[in-house]
Write an enzyme that holds these catalytic residues in place. Structure first.
Site, short mmCIF file in Angstrom:
data_model
loop_
_atom_site.label_atom_id
_atom_site.label_comp_id
_atom_site.label_asym_id
_atom_site.label_seq_id
_atom_site.Cartn_x
_atom_site.Cartn_y
_atom_site.Cartn_z
N VAL A 157 -39.80 12.59 14.17
CA VAL A 157 -39.24 12.38 13.24
C VAL A 157 -39.04 10.70 12.67
CG1 VAL A 157 -36.88 11.80 11.82
CG2 VAL A 157 -37.41 13.87 13.80
N ILE A 159 -40.98 7.63 13.43
CA ILE A 159 -41.98 7.03 15.10
C ILE A 159 -40.65 8.30 16.48
CG2 ILE A 159 -42.72 4.71 13.75
CD1 ILE A 159 -40.35 3.70 15.37
N HIS A 160 -40.41 8.69 16.38
CA HIS A 160 -39.15 8.91 16.94
C HIS A 160 -39.74 10.23 17.63
CE1 HIS A 160 -35.90 9.73 19.93
NE2 HIS A 160 -35.82 11.01 18.88
N HIS A 211 -32.03 16.12 17.78
CA HIS A 211 -32.67 16.76 16.15
C HIS A 211 -32.91 18.15 16.96
CE1 HIS A 211 -34.52 15.77 13.22
NE2 HIS A 211 -35.81 16.86 13.36
N GLY A 218 -29.28 16.60 10.60
CA GLY A 218 -28.10 15.33 9.76
C GLY A 218 -26.64 15.75 8.65
N ARG A 219 -26.31 16.98 8.23
CA ARG A 219 -26.39 17.47 8.08
C ARG A 219 -24.93 18.62 8.82
NH1 ARG A 219 -29.70 18.52 4.11
NH2 ARG A 219 -29.86 18.13 1.90
N VAL A 220 -25.57 18.92 9.96
CA VAL A 220 -24.28 19.02 10.57
C VAL A 220 -24.32 18.41 11.09
CG1 VAL A 220 -25.07 20.28 12.97
CG2 VAL A 220 -26.22 21.24 10.36
#
Length: 432
Positions: A157, A159-160, A211, A218-220
């Site tokens: 995601v 650079i992660h 992740h 994000g929503r979770v």
């Protein structure tokens, strides 16, 4: 390409330890948040809090989706809240609203601990994704995401680079072991409760960092942070929205999350693999954001402030309604609920006229009730929020076409008349 994380030790530190320099200041913010939220809870009558909680559920949906780049209009969210099934434009976004609200509602009924935290995260994802149309589950590579299933391939995601998929269970087990235990400790109260609040914000970053799903993380994560805060005794009545705060400062929110992804920066930056300093900075930002939201809602719903806006609204904006409407609306807000037969006494109008005034408020959602003849409590219809509760949503998103509003009210009247006719028919059949 960077080497993927394959050992849970690589996401340490998971908490800000009490021995660390930043701890005391962060615990002070946790105390301020707990106090600000408790003051708001105590200021509202339970029935009024119930209506506000429904409004905040819509705000969570709007702002959490906005962070992810989806612009769900408040009017569509209102339809989702009240399960209006009519066809509307941008149907995907209405499905998105329904999906988020249903997942959030389920989450509010759950209790979290060491054993339930991971199943909770899975179930939230399942409930959110299963209500989406198939096209919204389509990933960039053309495949489709399975609701409630942890990812089985590696992802990055920005650079992660997230932990390896084949090691994901180990990371999640460590996550639930540490954070679930802190939630259980928070029940002791005192410093344990404050430590639990602080730890909840650290957990928000770490679940985003892990992740665990191919999409919807994000929503979770934001539904989960709300649930973890409730478990720590914060915002139990769901009267303010941290998602609103994150969305209002979206660039900073994303930057602080990314900052906490960084590796340890020297010998003074904790003893873990990741930066303790950056994690503390994220927690500070997030707690201050939560405090601001709790205080914002407290100011918005202070009785004198609310009364002033309500009186102005019924005198200057909705002058088509009888001026006595303000008496019923404000009384419901201040006391929580009242019997319908009290309308005449409260307005000083003849019984039939007072009943008409009350019914007009019910039809538009200014007063709501769980049953057709039950007590009424205050409601917050979306089309009136721009005047009654300014700044909850961006002003332009609350614009409602007057003709569309009249049609909606007309349809609602027809539905209520039809329901009343059915009730009379059933009653007569029982008598016979």
């Amino acid at each position: 390409m960077m080497e993927l994380y394959d050992d849970p030790a690589q996401m340490e530190p998971l908490v800000i330890d009490s021995s660390r320099p930043a701890y005391d200041a962060l615990i002070g913010l946790a105390h301020e948040l707990s106090e600000a939220s408790a003051c708001l809870d105590a200021a509202l009558a339970p029935a009024t809090a119930k209506s506000l909680s429904e409004l905040v559920s819509g705000m969570n949906c709007y702002y959490s989706n906005l962070i992810e780049g989806h612009h769900t209009l408040p009017i569509d969210i209102e339809k989702a809240l009240f399960e209006v099934k009519e066809q509307v434009a941008q149907q995907d976004l209405q499905n998105l609203a329904v999906a988020h609200i249903e997942a959030d509602r389920w989450a509010k009924s759950q209790s979290l601990n060491k054993s339930s935290l991971l199943p909770f995260i899975l179930e939230v994802h399942q409930r959110f994704c299963e209500r989406l149309p198939k096209e919204m589950l389509k990933l960039k590579d053309g495949s489709y995401m399975d609701p409630g299933i942890f990812r089985e391939r590696d992802v990055s995601v920005g650079i992660h680079v997230a932990p390896r998929a084949d090691m994901l269970n180990r990371f999640l087990e460590r996550f639930t072991e540490v954070y679930g235990l802190r939630l259980e400790w928070s029940k002791k109260g005192g410093i344990s409760k404050l430590d639990g609040i602080l730890t909840t914000f650290a957990a928000h970053h770490r679940i985003v960092w892990i992740h665990p799903f191919l999409d919807g993380n994000g929503r979770v994560a934001r539904i989960t942070i709300d649930a973890m805060l409730r478990e720590c005794g914060v915002n139990c009545a769901c009267l303010w929205s941290i998602s609103r705060g994150f969305a209002k400062t979206a660039e900073e929110y994303k930057a602080k999350l990314a900052g906490a992804d960084q590796p340890r920066m020297g010998d003074l930056d904790g003893r873990g693999n990741l930066s303790e300093k950056r994690l503390a900075e994220f927690c500070e930002y997030a707690m201050q954001t939560a405090i601001d939201q709790a205080k914002f809602m407290a100011r918005m719903f202070a009785l004198d402030n609310f009364r002033f806006r309500a009186e102005h609204f019924f005198q200057k904006v909705r002058f088509d309604l009888k001026p006595e409407s303000a008496y019923l609306f404000i009384h419901a807000f201040a006391t929580g609920e009242f019997e319908r037969m009290e309308a005449s006494r409260l307005t000083g109008l003849p019984e039939r006229t007072a009943r008409d005034v009350l019914n007009a408020l019910v039809i538009e959602g200014f007063l709501v009730s769980d049953t057709p003849r039950g007590k009424v409590r205050v409601g917050f219809p979306m089309h009136a929020l721009g005047s009654l509760l300014p700044n909850l949503y961006p002003a332009g998103d609350l614009d409602v076409d007057p003709q569309a509003l009249r049609q909606l009210i007309k349809a609602d009247k027809a539905d209520k008349a039809s329901a009343a006719a059915r009730n009379v028919l059933v009653h007569n059949m029982k008598i016979k």
